[in-house]
Design an enzyme around this catalytic site. Sequence first.
Site, PDB file in Angstrom:
ATOM      1  N   ALA A  77      -3.989   1.701   9.259  1.00 40.21           N
ATOM      2  CA  ALA A  77      -5.449   1.822   9.251  1.00 40.21           C
ATOM      3  C   ALA A  77      -5.880   2.942  10.204  1.00 40.21           C
ATOM      4  O   ALA A  77      -6.767   3.743   9.887  1.00 40.21           O
ATOM      5  CB  ALA A  77      -6.088   0.497   9.659  1.00 40.21           C
ATOM      6  N   LYS A 120       0.801  -1.231   0.000  1.00 40.20           N
ATOM      7  CA  LYS A 120       0.000   0.000   0.000  1.00 40.20           C
ATOM      8  C   LYS A 120       0.841   1.291   0.000  1.00 40.20           C
ATOM      9  O   LYS A 120       0.470   2.254  -0.665  1.00 40.20           O
ATOM     10  CB  LYS A 120      -0.924   0.017   1.218  1.00 40.20           C
ATOM     11  N   ASP A 129      -9.737   3.772   2.351  1.00 39.05           N
ATOM     12  CA  ASP A 129      -9.835   3.380   3.774  1.00 39.05           C
ATOM     13  C   ASP A 129     -10.724   4.340   4.552  1.00 39.05           C
ATOM     14  O   ASP A 129     -11.567   3.917   5.337  1.00 39.05           O
ATOM     15  CB  ASP A 129      -8.451   3.361   4.434  1.00 39.05           C
ATOM     16  N   ARG A 160      -0.130   0.125  22.012  1.00 37.34           N
ATOM     17  CA  ARG A 160       0.889  -0.651  22.742  1.00 37.34           C
ATOM     18  C   ARG A 160       2.198   0.141  22.819  1.00 37.34           C
ATOM     19  O   ARG A 160       2.779   0.289  23.873  1.00 37.34           O
ATOM     20  CB  ARG A 160       1.102  -1.982  22.004  1.00 37.34           C
ATOM     21  N   GLY A 166      -4.896   1.607  18.647  1.00 35.33           N
ATOM     22  CA  GLY A 166      -4.010   1.322  17.524  1.00 35.33           C
ATOM     23  C   GLY A 166      -3.504   2.591  16.880  1.00 35.33           C
ATOM     24  O   GLY A 166      -4.151   3.647  16.966  1.00 35.33           O
TER      25      GLY A 166
HETATM   26  P1  ATR Z   1      -2.655  -1.818   9.882  1.00 34.41           P
HETATM   27  O1  ATR Z   1      -2.197  -1.429   8.518  1.00 34.41           O
HETATM   28  O2  ATR Z   1      -3.698  -2.897   9.893  1.00 34.41           O
HETATM   29  O3  ATR Z   1      -3.044  -0.650  10.730  1.00 34.41           O
HETATM   30  P2  ATR Z   1      -0.141  -1.923  11.291  1.00 34.41           P
HETATM   31  O4  ATR Z   1       0.222  -0.639  10.653  1.00 34.41           O
HETATM   32  O5  ATR Z   1       0.862  -3.016  11.358  1.00 34.41           O
HETATM   33  O6  ATR Z   1      -1.407  -2.559  10.584  1.00 34.41           O
HETATM   34  O7  ATR Z   1      -0.679  -1.607  12.782  1.00 34.41           O
HETATM   35  C1  ATR Z   1      -1.002  -2.597  13.685  1.00 34.41           C
HETATM   36  C2  ATR Z   1      -1.507  -1.968  14.995  1.00 34.41           C
HETATM   37  O8  ATR Z   1      -1.863  -3.029  15.887  1.00 34.41           O
HETATM   38  C3  ATR Z   1      -0.475  -1.135  15.734  1.00 34.41           C
HETATM   39  O9  ATR Z   1      -1.134  -0.113  16.428  1.00 34.41           O
HETATM   40  C4  ATR Z   1       0.129  -2.157  16.709  1.00 34.41           C
HETATM   41  O10 ATR Z   1       0.709  -1.585  17.864  1.00 34.41           O
HETATM   42  P3  ATR Z   1       2.266  -1.088  17.869  1.00 34.41           P
HETATM   43  O11 ATR Z   1       2.274   0.293  17.296  1.00 34.41           O
HETATM   44  O12 ATR Z   1       2.638  -1.138  19.284  1.00 34.41           O
HETATM   45  O13 ATR Z   1       3.025  -2.089  17.018  1.00 34.41           O
HETATM   46  C5  ATR Z   1      -1.112  -2.908  17.092  1.00 34.41           C
HETATM   47  N1  ATR Z   1      -0.831  -4.246  17.619  1.00 34.41           N
HETATM   48  C6  ATR Z   1      -0.374  -5.321  16.928  1.00 34.41           C
HETATM   49  N2  ATR Z   1      -0.272  -6.397  17.728  1.00 34.41           N
HETATM   50  C7  ATR Z   1      -0.667  -5.991  18.977  1.00 34.41           C
HETATM   51  C8  ATR Z   1      -0.795  -6.654  20.254  1.00 34.41           C
HETATM   52  N3  ATR Z   1      -0.499  -7.940  20.407  1.00 34.41           N
HETATM   53  N4  ATR Z   1      -1.253  -5.911  21.299  1.00 34.41           N
HETATM   54  C9  ATR Z   1      -1.573  -4.604  21.148  1.00 34.41           C
HETATM   55  N5  ATR Z   1      -1.475  -3.944  19.970  1.00 34.41           N
HETATM   56  C10 ATR Z   1      -1.032  -4.621  18.898  1.00 34.41           C
END
Ligand code: ATR
Length: 273
Positions: A130, A66, A102, A151, A126
């Site tokens: 997204a 993307k 999106d 996180r 998050g």
């Molecule tokens: P997307 O394109 O779907 O948004 P991404 O950019 O990889 O995917 O984002 C994933 C999100 O899920 C992030 O906010 C990530 O938190 P971090 O910034 O700390 O990495 C969150 N995330 C992924 N696994 C997680 C977990 N086990 N517990 C809490 N947050 C999680």
Amino acid sequence: MSKIFAVIGDPIDHSLSPNIHSAAFRELNLDCSYIAYRIPRGELEEGVEGLKKIKINGFNVTIPHKVEMMKYVDKIDESCSVIGAVNTVSNKDGILKGYNTDMDGFLEPFKKKELPIADTKVLLLGAGGAARAIVAGFAKEKASSITIANRTLDNAIKLAEFSEKIGLNANAIKIEDVKDSAKNYDIIVNATSVGLKNEPSPISLEGINEKTIVYDIVYMPMNTDFIKKAKEENATIIFGYEMLLGQAVRAFEIWHDMEAPYNAMKKALLGGF
Ligand code: ATR
């Protein structure tokens, strides 16, 4: 002449987009086809060249391409410049134009259900790709404020800065610091990947009520633990599949310049579960 569309990404086998778009073509008797095409990371440039050679009319872009796709489009719609990523491309006489659906896809269920966003307090879980599009959506619809809980606090802080820049008051916290504060918000969105593997809800939803809108962008499984907890509190639910459908509808309208057959597309999508 018959038109051809695709979704590119890796992995791509489980994509529901071919089903959704094919159902739309059938419903409207359009002479079009839609395929899933796996392009591995690092092979995007050659992949896109191939698609141009077969005179593809349009394609969707998913993980992991993307952001990189921004380099290979000739024109960029405003929707992608804010978000910094492309998920829909149109091809008009060899000129590729990039869009990002999106934000519109995320907002579509609110519009369809007439759920207002203006002046609401939002809790967003998050801070990834997204989540960025979602922040742009809440800014556009003039939410009153957004708390970004993540996180990794640093990522939440960066996204809060982006939010402020586009005119939406924001603050950043660690996701574990949400504690029992969910009840203080009008809209709660899960934009983490938590739930995809059936994990427990990332936060407690205790004390929310039927007026609280709870939206999970995870669509597989449909009933995540986060959604189940929201149902226990009688909250107003928006499912991840509704965003997916919103995006497909928007992509259809970009490519075909006509209203998308929403119900046929919804039926095909729900049949995929
Ligand atoms: P997307 O394109 O779907 O948004 P991404 O950019 O990889 O995917 O984002 C994933 C999100 O899920 C992030 O906010 C990530 O938190 P971090 O910034 O700390 O990495 C969150 N995330 C992924 N696994 C997680 C977990 N086990 N517990 C809490 N947050 C999680």
